[in-house]
Write an enzyme that holds these catalytic residues in place. Sequence first.
Site, PDB file in Angstrom:
ATOM      1  CE  LYS A 169      -3.919  -2.278   2.313  1.00 37.91           C
ATOM      2  NZ  LYS A 169      -4.918  -2.176   3.407  1.00 37.91           N
TER       3      LYS A 169
ATOM      4  CG  ASN B 281      -3.693  -2.373   6.901  1.00 37.85           C
ATOM      5  OD1 ASN B 281      -3.547  -1.893   5.784  1.00 37.85           O
ATOM      6  ND2 ASN B 281      -4.694  -3.155   7.216  1.00 37.85           N
TER       7      ASN B 281
ATOM      8  CE1 TYR C  54      -9.424  -3.299   0.496  1.00 33.86           C
ATOM      9  CE2 TYR C  54      -8.615  -1.354  -0.650  1.00 33.86           C
ATOM     10  CZ  TYR C  54      -8.383  -2.462   0.146  1.00 33.86           C
ATOM     11  OH  TYR C  54      -7.099  -2.743   0.585  1.00 33.86           O
TER      12      TYR C  54
ATOM     13  CD  GLU D   6      -8.475  -9.274  -3.946  1.00 34.71           C
ATOM     14  OE1 GLU D   6      -7.313  -9.652  -3.663  1.00 34.71           O
ATOM     15  OE2 GLU D   6      -9.335  -9.020  -3.076  1.00 34.71           O
TER      16      GLU D   6
ATOM     17  CG  HIS E 110      -5.182  -6.305  -0.565  1.00 37.65           C
ATOM     18  ND1 HIS E 110      -6.404  -6.456   0.044  1.00 37.65           N
ATOM     19  CD2 HIS E 110      -5.198  -7.116  -1.657  1.00 37.65           C
ATOM     20  CE1 HIS E 110      -7.134  -7.322  -0.648  1.00 37.65           C
ATOM     21  NE2 HIS E 110      -6.425  -7.734  -1.694  1.00 37.65           N
TER      22      HIS E 110
HETATM   23  P1  IDP Z   1      -7.716  -7.050   5.479  1.00 33.62           P
HETATM   24  O1  IDP Z   1      -6.932  -6.030   4.685  1.00 33.62           O
HETATM   25  O2  IDP Z   1      -6.914  -7.602   6.614  1.00 33.62           O
HETATM   26  O3  IDP Z   1      -8.354  -8.114   4.633  1.00 33.62           O
HETATM   27  P2  IDP Z   1     -10.382  -5.873   5.714  1.00 33.62           P
HETATM   28  O4  IDP Z   1     -11.281  -6.069   6.868  1.00 33.62           O
HETATM   29  O5  IDP Z   1     -10.727  -6.553   4.427  1.00 33.62           O
HETATM   30  O6  IDP Z   1      -8.895  -6.245   6.188  1.00 33.62           O
HETATM   31  O7  IDP Z   1     -10.290  -4.308   5.463  1.00 33.62           O
HETATM   32  C1  IDP Z   1      -9.697  -3.776   4.299  1.00 33.62           C
HETATM   33  C2  IDP Z   1      -8.823  -2.608   4.677  1.00 33.62           C
HETATM   34  O8  IDP Z   1      -9.632  -1.556   5.190  1.00 33.62           O
HETATM   35  C3  IDP Z   1      -7.825  -2.889   5.809  1.00 33.62           C
HETATM   36  O9  IDP Z   1      -6.652  -3.509   5.351  1.00 33.62           O
HETATM   37  C4  IDP Z   1      -7.578  -1.497   6.358  1.00 33.62           C
HETATM   38  O10 IDP Z   1      -6.676  -0.770   5.527  1.00 33.62           O
HETATM   39  C5  IDP Z   1      -8.956  -0.869   6.234  1.00 33.62           C
HETATM   40  N1  IDP Z   1      -9.749  -1.017   7.460  1.00 33.62           N
HETATM   41  C6  IDP Z   1     -10.453  -2.094   7.851  1.00 33.62           C
HETATM   42  N2  IDP Z   1     -11.084  -1.882   9.019  1.00 33.62           N
HETATM   43  C7  IDP Z   1     -10.771  -0.621   9.377  1.00 33.62           C
HETATM   44  C8  IDP Z   1     -11.123   0.200  10.502  1.00 33.62           C
HETATM   45  O11 IDP Z   1     -11.867  -0.184  11.407  1.00 33.62           O
HETATM   46  N3  IDP Z   1     -10.581   1.452  10.522  1.00 33.62           N
HETATM   47  C9  IDP Z   1      -9.772   1.918   9.546  1.00 33.62           C
HETATM   48  N4  IDP Z   1      -9.427   1.192   8.468  1.00 33.62           N
HETATM   49  C10 IDP Z   1      -9.911  -0.063   8.384  1.00 33.62           C
HETATM   50 MG    MG Z   2      -9.947  -8.086   3.249  1.00 35.20          MG
END
Ligand code: IDP
Ligand code: MG
Length: 156
Positions: free
Chosen positions: A9, A112, A49, A126, A115
């Site tokens: 990212k 974070n 997304y 994807e 992905h």
């Molecule tokens: P993942 O990336 O571990 O699969 P997902 O739940 O699919 O997690 O969420 C996609 C992305 O959305 C996350 O990687 C993160 O960047 C963002 N995200 C998810 N939940 C939150 C939140 O509660 N606050 C802020 N960003 C979030």
């Molecule tokens: Mg996810």
Amino acid sequence: METTLIILKPDAVQRGLMGKIITRFEEKGLKIVGMKMMTISQDLAGTHYAAHKGKPFYDGLVKFMTSSPVLVMAIMGNDAITICRKMMGATFGSKAEPGTIRGDFGVSNSFNLIHGSDSPEAAEKEMGLFFADGGVQKLDRAIEQWVYDFGKASPE
Ligand code: IDP
Ligand code: MG
């Protein structure tokens, strides 16, 4: 063999962490068969997304993912999807275990770093989105015989 879609990212690119993260996948023995830098469009971020549309973090997520270039990778291996998800760690940097990419390199819950596809269905979708114009290589590694046990019916 599965192929999974990994995105480093904008925060990983900006913080100069691409090399360290790529090295983890290479050292694990996984095969990187596609890699390119790109800037994700609003449309592509929205499609990618789509499952999160309407959630409180959605707008911020799209803004973040389109804010600066990313590195996209296609990574292949037995069980590559699950292995990569384990290597990434839990979604939130604040919760991810040490030893994982998110656990070692970040503290933020939204920035974070990485992905990874979370299922075979997601991986196929994807890969289609991010490598629509090709670019996935047929890579035969000389070292393959030492990465997997080929003495069985299928590589182990
Ligand atoms: P993942 O990336 O571990 O699969 P997902 O739940 O699919 O997690 O969420 C996609 C992305 O959305 C996350 O990687 C993160 O960047 C963002 N995200 C998810 N939940 C939150 C939140 O509660 N606050 C802020 N960003 C979030
Ligand atoms: Mg996810």
